[in-house]
Scaffold this active site. Structure first.
Site, short mmCIF file in Angstrom:
data_model
loop_
_atom_site.label_atom_id
_atom_site.label_comp_id
_atom_site.label_asym_id
_atom_site.label_seq_id
_atom_site.Cartn_x
_atom_site.Cartn_y
_atom_site.Cartn_z
N HIS A 140 0.88 -1.17 0.00
CA HIS A 140 0.00 0.00 0.00
C HIS A 140 0.92 1.22 0.00
CE1 HIS A 140 -3.55 2.40 1.36
NE2 HIS A 140 -2.58 3.14 1.90
N HIS A 158 2.05 5.27 -0.97
CA HIS A 158 1.65 6.65 -1.22
C HIS A 158 2.75 7.34 -2.02
CE1 HIS A 158 -1.97 7.44 1.44
NE2 HIS A 158 -1.69 6.17 1.68
N CYS A 169 -1.93 13.17 2.67
CA CYS A 169 -1.23 12.69 3.84
C CYS A 169 -1.49 13.71 4.94
CB CYS A 169 0.26 12.60 3.53
SG CYS A 169 1.23 12.29 4.99
ZN ZN Z 1 -2.99 4.96 2.80
#
Ligand code: ZN
Length: 318
Positions: free
Chosen positions: A213, A215, A246
């Site tokens: 996962h 970013h 974020c």
């Molecule tokens: Zn995330």
């Protein structure tokens, strides 16, 4: 064209779309359930098979996801569609059982400070509470997935310890989790620590089915995908249009972008089963819903061989 792959090599890569969960949860503009449903149905039409749709969090904590049941009930599932949702506690598991969701995602942070901030309890308390959640889900025929947040670094503590990552992974294995997701929650991963952490988990849990996962907070999201592929990872979370952000880096970009990932995989000969055109359409639809541009890049530039009429373009030197 030379191929990256020996004959007969398995080229399949699974993309897990997380835009309506991880992406939308930090958006203040509440997207109506009917629009989320239309968007997810179009993702399924584009070939997306795995979708982390929502989270059964308290509606007070995340008003954007207060419609979890309604959205799940409205999705047109195909036989190979796999719907997931975050299930943070027993109450959430009870809610999940009454929906068509196929699997629940358990979450714990490799950083104690981040876990307390995110889930309001210590790592130890999180792991202790998970047995009841997993029992409920599995008793109701739902799959259990385990996710480790801040697996590549924490904005409060810096580097996280291998001990914490391994103890959470072990807890998930003991619970019979089908997949283990390593979350780069605030975009601190680099190809180097992707390799190190994946190697560590493979050494300790040889059969584990890993998902990354990622970013794109610092612009190395797709480089991290390549590092993951090289290490044998074949599951990646991504978000349409690169939606999200974020909370600890104002203005930072969100998850790696679904259609940019499809583009990369297509061009390298991997098979995601997702149509690039279809994914770009969904990204444009998401932009229209939110009324702002998203950070996805291929949605602007188009395919590599999208040609322009030479007469229409004014060229400049340099
Ligand atoms: Zn995330």
């Amino acid at each position: 064209m030379p191929s990256f792959f020996p004959d007969g090599a398995d080229r399949r890569v699974e993309i897990i779309e997380v835009g309506t969960r991880d992406g939308l949860q930090i958006e203040h503009h509440i997207v109506p359930a009917v629009d989320k449903i239309a968007l997810i149905n179009r993702m399924i039409d584009a070939g997306i098979r795995h979708i982390e749709v929502t989270s059964f969090v308290s509606p007070k904590a995340v008003p954007q996801l207060a419609d979890a049941e309604e959205v799940l009930a409205g999705i047109r599932k195909r036989p190979d569609t796999n719907l997931m949702a975050l299930v943070p506690n027993v109450r959430a598991a009870e809610r999940a059982l009454k929906t068509p969701v196929d699997g629940g995602v358990l979450l714990c942070s490799a950083s104690d400070t981040h876990n307390r901030k995110n889930l309001n309890r210590s790592i130890a308390a999180s792991l202790e509470g998970m047995r009841d959640v997993a029992d409920l889900l599995q008793g109701g025929g739902k799959e259990v997935h385990g996710a480790i947040a801040t697996a590549f670094g924490c904005p409060f503590e810096g580097e996280v310890t291998a001990d914490n990552v391994l103890r959470i992974a072990e807890a998930y294995m003991t619970l019979g989790a089908q997949h283990l997701t390593l979350g780069d929650t605030t975009g601190m991963a680099t190809p180097r620590n992707i390799r190190d952490t994946v190697a560590l988990l493979r050494r300790e849990f040889p059969g584990v089915d890993l998902c990354l996962h990622l970013h794109n907070t610092r612009g190395v999201g797709l480089a991290n995908v390549l590092a993951g592929l090289e290490m044998g990872v074949r599951r990646f979370d991504a978000s349409v249009g690169g939606l999200g952000g974020c909370p600890f880096a104002a203005g930072a970009t969100g998850n790696i972008c679904t259609e940019d990932l499809v583009y990369l995989l297509d061009e390298c000969g991997w098979e995601s089963g997702v149509s690039l055109e279809g994914a770009m359409e969904v990204a444009h639809q998401m932009e229209a819903l939110l009324g702002k541009p998203l950070p996805g890049q291929v949605m602007r530039a188009g395919r590599r061989l999208r040609l322009h009429a030479a007469d229409d373009v004014v060229t400049a030197s340099g």
